[in-house]
Scaffold this motif. Structure first.
Motif, mmCIF file in Angstrom:
data_model
loop_
_atom_site.group_PDB
_atom_site.id
_atom_site.type_symbol
_atom_site.label_atom_id
_atom_site.label_comp_id
_atom_site.label_asym_id
_atom_site.label_seq_id
_atom_site.Cartn_x
_atom_site.Cartn_y
_atom_site.Cartn_z
ATOM 1 N N HIS A 172 0.806 -1.232 0.000
ATOM 2 C CA HIS A 172 0.000 0.000 0.000
ATOM 3 C C HIS A 172 0.832 1.271 0.000
ATOM 4 O O HIS A 172 0.373 2.314 0.488
ATOM 5 N N SER A 206 -0.031 9.013 -1.683
ATOM 6 C CA SER A 206 -1.039 9.953 -2.212
ATOM 7 C C SER A 206 -1.740 10.730 -1.093
ATOM 8 O O SER A 206 -2.259 11.815 -1.329
ATOM 9 N N SER A 216 -11.234 -2.271 7.944
ATOM 10 C CA SER A 216 -12.276 -2.637 7.011
ATOM 11 C C SER A 216 -12.848 -1.331 6.450
ATOM 12 O O SER A 216 -13.362 -0.493 7.201
ATOM 13 N N LEU A 217 -12.719 -1.160 5.149
ATOM 14 C CA LEU A 217 -13.088 0.125 4.546
ATOM 15 C C LEU A 217 -14.594 0.411 4.659
ATOM 16 O O LEU A 217 -15.396 -0.513 4.733
HETATM 17 C C1 LIG Z 1 -14.300 -3.719 3.354
HETATM 18 C C2 LIG Z 1 -12.935 -3.886 2.748
HETATM 19 N N1 LIG Z 1 -12.826 -4.484 1.535
HETATM 20 C C3 LIG Z 1 -11.595 -4.661 0.987
HETATM 21 C C4 LIG Z 1 -10.473 -4.257 1.644
HETATM 22 C C5 LIG Z 1 -9.108 -4.508 1.023
HETATM 23 N N2 LIG Z 1 -8.489 -3.299 0.526
HETATM 24 C C6 LIG Z 1 -7.509 -2.670 1.190
HETATM 25 S S1 LIG Z 1 -6.967 -1.287 0.432
HETATM 26 C C7 LIG Z 1 -8.072 -1.486 -0.826
HETATM 27 C C8 LIG Z 1 -8.124 -0.485 -1.954
HETATM 28 C C9 LIG Z 1 -8.759 0.760 -1.516
HETATM 29 O O1 LIG Z 1 -8.694 1.721 -2.544
HETATM 30 P P1 LIG Z 1 -8.800 3.234 -2.181
HETATM 31 O O2 LIG Z 1 -9.895 3.441 -1.201
HETATM 32 O O3 LIG Z 1 -8.891 4.005 -3.447
HETATM 33 O O4 LIG Z 1 -7.451 3.508 -1.402
HETATM 34 P P2 LIG Z 1 -6.024 4.032 -1.969
HETATM 35 O O5 LIG Z 1 -5.975 3.794 -3.445
HETATM 36 O O6 LIG Z 1 -6.011 5.491 -1.656
HETATM 37 O O7 LIG Z 1 -5.009 3.276 -1.204
HETATM 38 C C10 LIG Z 1 -8.848 -2.631 -0.639
HETATM 39 C C11 LIG Z 1 -9.890 -3.084 -1.567
HETATM 40 C C12 LIG Z 1 -10.638 -3.647 2.912
HETATM 41 N N3 LIG Z 1 -9.589 -3.202 3.631
HETATM 42 N N4 LIG Z 1 -11.864 -3.470 3.437
#
Ligand SMILES: Cc1ncc(C[n+]2csc(CCOP(=O)(O)OP(=O)(O)O)c2C)c(N)n1
Length: 202
Positions: free
Chosen positions: A24, A30, A112-113
């Protein structure tokens, strides 16, 4: 000055990630200018009194970018810089995702996003009801905005006139599985937020 701070934060993040073989780094880089602007120019916070009642609260909902937050918190004096060496290590002080018990200055646990804006809206509502001047800033990823819970909170906040709540989207146009607008097209993203009642473009 601002650029020097960003550079030194990115250097710390690179070291942490290299040492821990973690991922990440794109999302960490960013969000750097966003977090440096908030922590060095906007937030009312006191590292010596991290829980003071009227503080501004920053919630990093895209918590996989925790290394940037850790590097900034240590630079602001919330905890010793040596702690950064233990990022994402067995027995270390700073976990990969955010744990509010791990260090002062971390306001909530995330990983968890999709939860940050709801939590932030609740905190902003509580502050408003208690006449607390503290503001709440939530940092979201643009990919994170695929989550339905984000839009629930986006409906809730203007309904309650939460003028003390700010959502900041790290609009880097990429997420784990590809370009954000190829995964789910959110354009015109600013107009969508505006139509929900968020009305300032920073
Ligand atoms: C609910 C959930 N689904 C999937 C993930 C796995 N995951 C971690 S980072 C990420 C990408 C997120 O993209 P973005 O929000 O655009 O973050 P950035 O590109 O700024 O790192 C995912 C899918 C998670 N942490 N939580």
């Amino acid at each position: 000055m601002f650029e020097d701070i960003c550079k030194s934060i990115r250097r710390d993040v690179a070291k942490m990630m290299h040492k821990s073989y973690s991922s990440h780094i794109g999302g960490c880089y960013s969000v750097t200018e966003i977090l440096v602007t908030l922590y060095f120019e906007i937030l009312n916070i006191d590292p010596k009194n991290p829980r003071k009642d009227d503080r501004d609260i920053l919630l990093l909902s895209k918590a996989h970018s925790s290394p940037t937050l850790y590097a900034i918190l240590s630079k602001k004096g919330f905890f010793p810089k040596e702690n950064l060496d233990t990022y994402y290590q067995d027995g270390g002080k700073l976990p990969g995702h955010l744990d509010k018990e791990a260090a002062p200055g971390i306001e909530f646990s995330f990983g968890s996003l999709g939860h940050g804006l709801s939590v932030g809206a609740g905190m902003a509502l509580a502050n408003k009801r208690m006449n607390n001047p503290g503001r709440v800033f939530v940092i979201l990823g643009d990919g994170e905005c695929n989550e339905g819970s984000v839009w629930e909170a986006a409906m809730f906040a203007p309904h309650h006139n939460l003028s003390n709540l700010t959502a900041v989207i790290d609009y880097n146009k990429i997420q784990s599985f590809g370009a954000t607008n190829e995964v789910i097209n959110q354009e015109p993203i600013f107009d969508k937020w505006k139509s929900f009642g968020f009305n300032r473009r920073l």
